[in-house]
Design an enzyme around this catalytic site. Structure first.
Site, PDB file in Angstrom:
ATOM      1  N   GLN A 242       0.821  -1.195   0.000  1.00 57.52           N
ATOM      2  CA  GLN A 242       0.000   0.000   0.000  1.00 57.52           C
ATOM      3  C   GLN A 242       0.868   1.264   0.000  1.00 57.52           C
ATOM      4  O   GLN A 242       1.904   1.323   0.653  1.00 57.52           O
ATOM      5  CB  GLN A 242      -0.931   0.011   1.210  1.00 57.52           C
ATOM      6  CG  GLN A 242      -2.021  -1.038   1.157  1.00 57.52           C
ATOM      7  CD  GLN A 242      -3.073  -0.755   0.101  1.00 57.52           C
ATOM      8  OE1 GLN A 242      -3.276   0.389  -0.296  1.00 57.52           O
ATOM      9  NE2 GLN A 242      -3.737  -1.800  -0.369  1.00 57.52           N
ATOM     10  N   TYR A 273      -6.603 -12.525  -4.245  1.00 56.29           N
ATOM     11  CA  TYR A 273      -5.695 -11.442  -4.642  1.00 56.29           C
ATOM     12  C   TYR A 273      -4.884 -11.023  -3.411  1.00 56.29           C
ATOM     13  O   TYR A 273      -4.778  -9.856  -3.077  1.00 56.29           O
ATOM     14  CB  TYR A 273      -6.456 -10.251  -5.226  1.00 56.29           C
ATOM     15  CG  TYR A 273      -7.494 -10.601  -6.278  1.00 56.29           C
ATOM     16  CD1 TYR A 273      -7.143 -10.739  -7.618  1.00 56.29           C
ATOM     17  CD2 TYR A 273      -8.829 -10.797  -5.919  1.00 56.29           C
ATOM     18  CE1 TYR A 273      -8.103 -11.063  -8.574  1.00 56.29           C
ATOM     19  CE2 TYR A 273      -9.786 -11.118  -6.875  1.00 56.29           C
ATOM     20  CZ  TYR A 273      -9.423 -11.251  -8.191  1.00 56.29           C
ATOM     21  OH  TYR A 273     -10.370 -11.572  -9.142  1.00 56.29           O
ATOM     22  N   CYS A 377     -10.419  -0.469  -4.604  1.00 54.70           N
ATOM     23  CA  CYS A 377      -9.727   0.793  -4.846  1.00 54.70           C
ATOM     24  C   CYS A 377     -10.359   1.580  -5.988  1.00 54.70           C
ATOM     25  O   CYS A 377      -9.817   2.610  -6.399  1.00 54.70           O
ATOM     26  CB  CYS A 377      -8.235   0.557  -5.123  1.00 54.70           C
ATOM     27  SG  CYS A 377      -7.905  -0.505  -6.550  1.00 54.70           S
TER      28      CYS A 377
END
Length: 419
Positions: A242, A273, A377
């Protein structure tokens, strides 16, 4: 009208992708660098489509009370549009109002693509006693700059592939900003700057001339450590982590919060994922040392690290596969006992920006887990997938969104779905 023509327009809304909406003779015009409620002068840049045009703001005629001096002076509206670097497309808006606009973009995506509405909350990144910077700067621990054929290093101009050399990087950590100012490259391509928990910035070259047969630069394969929740996570310096310095901890804690009190430690759980195992570790921290959790990730190096990062849980494993293929194989070969355990289990889904997609969602609902925690996201991709989930009987009663990309249009969101 033609590109280059000027229009004075009233801005009515924020759209997905960091642009804002105006209308001219019933035609939508998308423009950046504006704020809903403003009147702006726009130079048209693209008038090819009948349904919408695009333009750039060249002057603010009636400013919003939420307008502020841009946090990145190089990207200010006073700079010629072609010379404004991309990456901080909300940097001219007061931080609290940025978050209101992002929450509304999420709500609008749900209305349009999921076809139902739920409450959406918006939160700043926070982890323990460490808080996000008050002005929303200095948070990027990963920055990519481009190198052109003349050796210039910098971000691309917004919506282009032209390198803009700049002297400041306000969204980056101070250490990356210093390294970026000194950056040089002999080859056209990209330079990635990585600032991990040990405080030393790594610079990873990504030349354009590289091919699949080109050896991976050793800097990209250096193993680094990041720390979340008192644990160390190993990963390649060039691997995914991140970007916001507090994002990993924020998402880890959000998954813990979403599953505490409902996660069955005897069930079967999935982290799809899964990267290097960050969110699988969140499930493990809730379920205890015997937690059965499988992390599935297509990148073999990330899977290798995930296996190490999840070693404290005796029921954890990491597998290298595309998620769609892994789910199909699991569906074909799972025993009745495994299916029963998954029916009581939690699936964490953290797909790339394009979303999980219809095939993965349908395959997943066919396996009928008890609960799905979707980490997204991209609000439009999230909404599309939530619409598919809803058709199969899985719905969420609210979206928890996080401002993990201050001064940009990007937003992270978590939806907990149950049958």
């Amino acid at each position: 009208m033609q590109p280059g023509d000027l229009l004075d327009l009233d801005i009515t809304a924020a759209a997905h992708g960091g642009v804002f909406v105006a209308r001219h003779e019933n035609r939508v015009v998308f423009v950046p660098d504006a704020i809903p409620g403003e009147r702006v002068r726009v130079t048209l840049t693209d008038t090819r489509k009948a349904s919408f045009w695009r333009g750039d703001v060249v002057e603010v005629l009636d400013a919003s009370p939420h307008r502020r001096p841009h946090v990145w002076s190089a990207a200010d509206v006073s700079v010629a549009p072609a010379d404004r670097p991309g990456g901080a497309d909300f940097g001219h808006i007061a931080l609290d109002h940025q978050r209101e606009l992002k929450a509304e973009v999420v709500r609008d995506a749900l209305r349009r693509f999921a076809r139902y509405e739920v409450p959406v909350t918006m939160e700043a990144a926070a982890a323990g006693e460490e808080q996000d910077a008050a002005d929303g700067t200095g948070w990027r621990t990963r920055v990519s700059l481009h190198v052109d054929g003349a050796g210039r290093v910098g971000p691309y101009a917004a919506r282009s592939h032209r390198v803009i050399p700049v002297d400041e990087h306000p969204l980056a950590t101070a250490a990356i900003a210093d390294a970026a100012r000194q950056a040089r490259s002999a080859a056209a391509g990209r330079l990635d700057f990585v600032h991990p928990a040990d405080g030393r910035v790594r610079v990873i070259p990504r030349p354009d001339a590289a091919t699949r047969r080109t050896p991976v630069d050793p800097a990209a394969r250096e193993v680094i450590d990041e720390r979340v929740g008192g644990r160390s996570f190993r990963l390649d310096a060039g691997g995914f982590w991140q970007v916001h310095r507090l994002a990993a901890a924020t998402l880890h804690d959000a998954v813990v919060s979403a599953t505490s009190g409902v996660l069955d430690p005897t069930a079967e759980h999935l982290d799809l994922y899964g990267g290097v195992g960050l969110l699988a570790a969140a499930l493990g921290s809730v379920g205890g040392e015997g937690t059965r959790v499988t992390s599935v990730e297509a990148d073999a190096r990330a899977t290798e690290h995930a296996g190490e990062n999840l070693a404290e849980w005796i029921g954890a494993r990491a597998e290298t596969s595309r998620v769609d293929r892994w789910l199909a194989a699991w569906d074909a070969g799972a025993s009745p006992a495994q299916r029963e355990r998954l029916s009581r289990g939690v699936v964490v889904l953290d797909p790339p920006r394009a979303g999980a997609g219809k095939e993965v969602v349908q395959r997943l609902v066919g396996l009928a887990p008890d609960r799905i925690v979707y980490v997204a996201c991209d609000p439009v991709a999230l909404a599309r997938d939530l619409g598919t989930f809803a058709e199969a009987g899985y719905r969420t009663d609210g979206i928890r969104a996080f401002d993990l990309f201050p001064h940009s249009h990007h937003v992270e969101a978590i939806a907990v779905l149950a049958r």
